[in-house]
Design an enzyme around this catalytic site. Structure first.
Site, PDB file in Angstrom:
ATOM      1  CG  ASN A 257       0.182  -1.230  -2.358  1.00 30.91           C
ATOM      2  OD1 ASN A 257       0.715  -2.096  -2.390  1.00 30.91           O
ATOM      3  ND2 ASN A 257       0.671  -0.180  -1.552  1.00 30.91           N
TER       4      ASN A 257
ATOM      5  CE  LYS B 265      -0.965  -1.236   1.590  1.00 29.18           C
ATOM      6  NZ  LYS B 265      -1.302  -0.470   2.705  1.00 29.18           N
TER       7      LYS B 265
ATOM      8  CG  HIS C 155       3.779   2.006   0.721  1.00 31.32           C
ATOM      9  ND1 HIS C 155       3.620   1.780   2.260  1.00 31.32           N
ATOM     10  CD2 HIS C 155       2.487   2.327   0.410  1.00 31.32           C
ATOM     11  CE1 HIS C 155       2.329   1.572   2.356  1.00 31.32           C
ATOM     12  NE2 HIS C 155       1.644   1.990   1.153  1.00 31.32           N
TER      13      HIS C 155
ATOM     14  CD  GLU D 240       2.009  -0.745   4.266  1.00 34.97           C
ATOM     15  OE1 GLU D 240       2.245  -1.575   3.369  1.00 34.97           O
ATOM     16  OE2 GLU D 240       1.120  -0.269   4.814  1.00 34.97           O
TER      17      GLU D 240
ATOM     18  CD  GLU E 288      -0.279   5.581   0.333  1.00 36.22           C
ATOM     19  OE1 GLU E 288      -1.258   4.971  -0.256  1.00 36.22           O
ATOM     20  OE2 GLU E 288       0.641   4.904   0.664  1.00 36.22           O
TER      21      GLU E 288
ATOM     22  N   GLY F 295      -4.870   1.824   6.316  1.00 33.72           N
ATOM     23  CA  GLY F 295      -5.242   0.628   6.751  1.00 33.72           C
ATOM     24  C   GLY F 295      -6.214   0.730   8.031  1.00 33.72           C
TER      25      GLY F 295
ATOM     26  CB  SER G 290      -9.154   4.457   5.043  1.00 36.81           C
ATOM     27  OG  SER G 290      -8.286   3.739   5.866  1.00 36.81           O
TER      28      SER G 290
ATOM     29  N   GLY H  52      -5.395   0.596  -0.966  1.00 36.96           N
ATOM     30  CA  GLY H  52      -4.766  -0.606  -0.348  1.00 36.96           C
ATOM     31  C   GLY H  52      -5.851  -1.730  -0.200  1.00 36.96           C
TER      32      GLY H  52
HETATM   33  P1  13P Z   1      -5.356   1.367   2.519  1.00 36.33           P
HETATM   34  O1  13P Z   1      -6.387   1.712   1.452  1.00 36.33           O
HETATM   35  O2  13P Z   1      -5.577  -0.078   3.062  1.00 36.33           O
HETATM   36  O3  13P Z   1      -5.477   2.271   3.835  1.00 36.33           O
HETATM   37  O4  13P Z   1      -4.041   1.364   2.100  1.00 36.33           O
HETATM   38  C1  13P Z   1      -3.387   2.548   1.618  1.00 36.33           C
HETATM   39  C2  13P Z   1      -2.118   2.156   1.141  1.00 36.33           C
HETATM   40  O5  13P Z   1      -1.196   2.146   1.859  1.00 36.33           O
HETATM   41  C3  13P Z   1      -1.960   2.269  -0.213  1.00 36.33           C
HETATM   42  O6  13P Z   1      -0.597   2.213  -0.904  1.00 36.33           O
END
Ligand code: 13P
Length: 250
Positions: A10, A12, A95, A97, A167, A173, A213, A234
């Site tokens: 992803n 983002k 997601h 976010e 997640e 992140g 992560s 991510g």
């Molecule tokens: P990270 O791998 O940066 O923690 O993000 C995970 C994520 O939200 C994937 O959709």
């Protein structure tokens, strides 16, 4: 395990078209002998560019979100018809976010899930608890509610096109990863929830990715767990140097 592994990146809100094309080309060449199922989800603005690069390869094209309506007066939104027109095969929905920053609720996510499935797309439905919810002992119930409400009205025949991504919000992140044991426990619980809704066979078959992560040095331990069938990556998906080792975890 009869389920195949599914590793998704992803991207983002990162990368210009030129940067996206460069990464996609590197992935195409370095993953062409990869043994798992792969997906990249660039920003809307790079979809057409990346589509041209991954077309006919073993890497699927995903979008990170879509509107709940097919078309109409929805300024700033992107329609399922427009995504399909670009060659998008999969859409990430719900997601964290989207849920927490942009306040999407289960009803909206469910509407999007049904619309995407009706148009033949594959859906990656994201679920996961916040740290506050985990500390209150609510991790399972939050994931259960998001799964049940997200899948409301989804026909059993369409479930083969649904992937669930667990997640935990506190692991996204932050560099904090759920331990493989903790993640596996939630994955097992989500699988049980799917079993209650669609039966044992569907529960056995559904792919449940872990996200939060995931890095080259923790991917293999996570994937070794019985109920973890892949990753939604991510930060580490933004460079071939970190995504490829995850995608080819040993
Ligand atoms: P990270 O791998 O940066 O923690 O993000 C995970 C994520 O939200 C994937 O959709």
């Amino acid at each position: 395990m009869s389920r195949s592994y599914y590793i998704a990146g992803n991207w983002k809100m990162h990368k210009t078209r030129a940067e996206a094309a460069e990464l996609a080309k590197a992935l195409v060449s370095q993953l062409k002998d990869g043994k798992h199922k792969y997906l990249v989800a660039p920003a809307f603005t790079s979809l057409e560019t990346v589509a041209a690069v991954v077309k006919g390869t073993n890497i699927r094209l995903g979008a990170q979100n879509m509107a709940a309506e097919e078309q109409g007066a929805h300024t700033g939104e992107v329609s399922v018809l427009q995504l399909k027109d670009l060659g998008v095969q999969t859409v990430i929905l719900g997601h964290s976010e989207r849920r927490h920053v942009y306040k999407e609720d289960d009803e909206l996510v469910n509407k999007k899930v049904k619309l995407a499935l009706r148009h033949g797309l594959e859906v990656i439905l994201c679920v996961g608890e916040t740290l506050e919810e985990r500390d209150a002992g609510k991790a399972e119930s939050v994931c259960e509610t998001q799964t049940v409400k997200g899948l409301l009205g989804v026909a059993a025949g369409d479930l083969a096109r649904v992937v669930i991504a667990y997640e935990p919000v506190w692991a996204i992140g932050t560099g904090k990863t759920a331990t493989p044991e903790d993640a596996d426990a939630i994955h097992a619980y989500i699988r049980k929830v799917v079993g209650k809704l669609y039966g044992e066979d569907a529960a056995r078959k559904i792919i449940i990715q872990y996200g939060g992560s995931v890095k080259p040095d923790n991917a293999a331990q996570l994937m070794a767990k019985e109920n973890i069938d892949g990753a939604l990556v991510g930060g580490a998906a933004l460079k071939a140097d970190s995504f490829v080792p995850i995608a080819k975890f040993a």
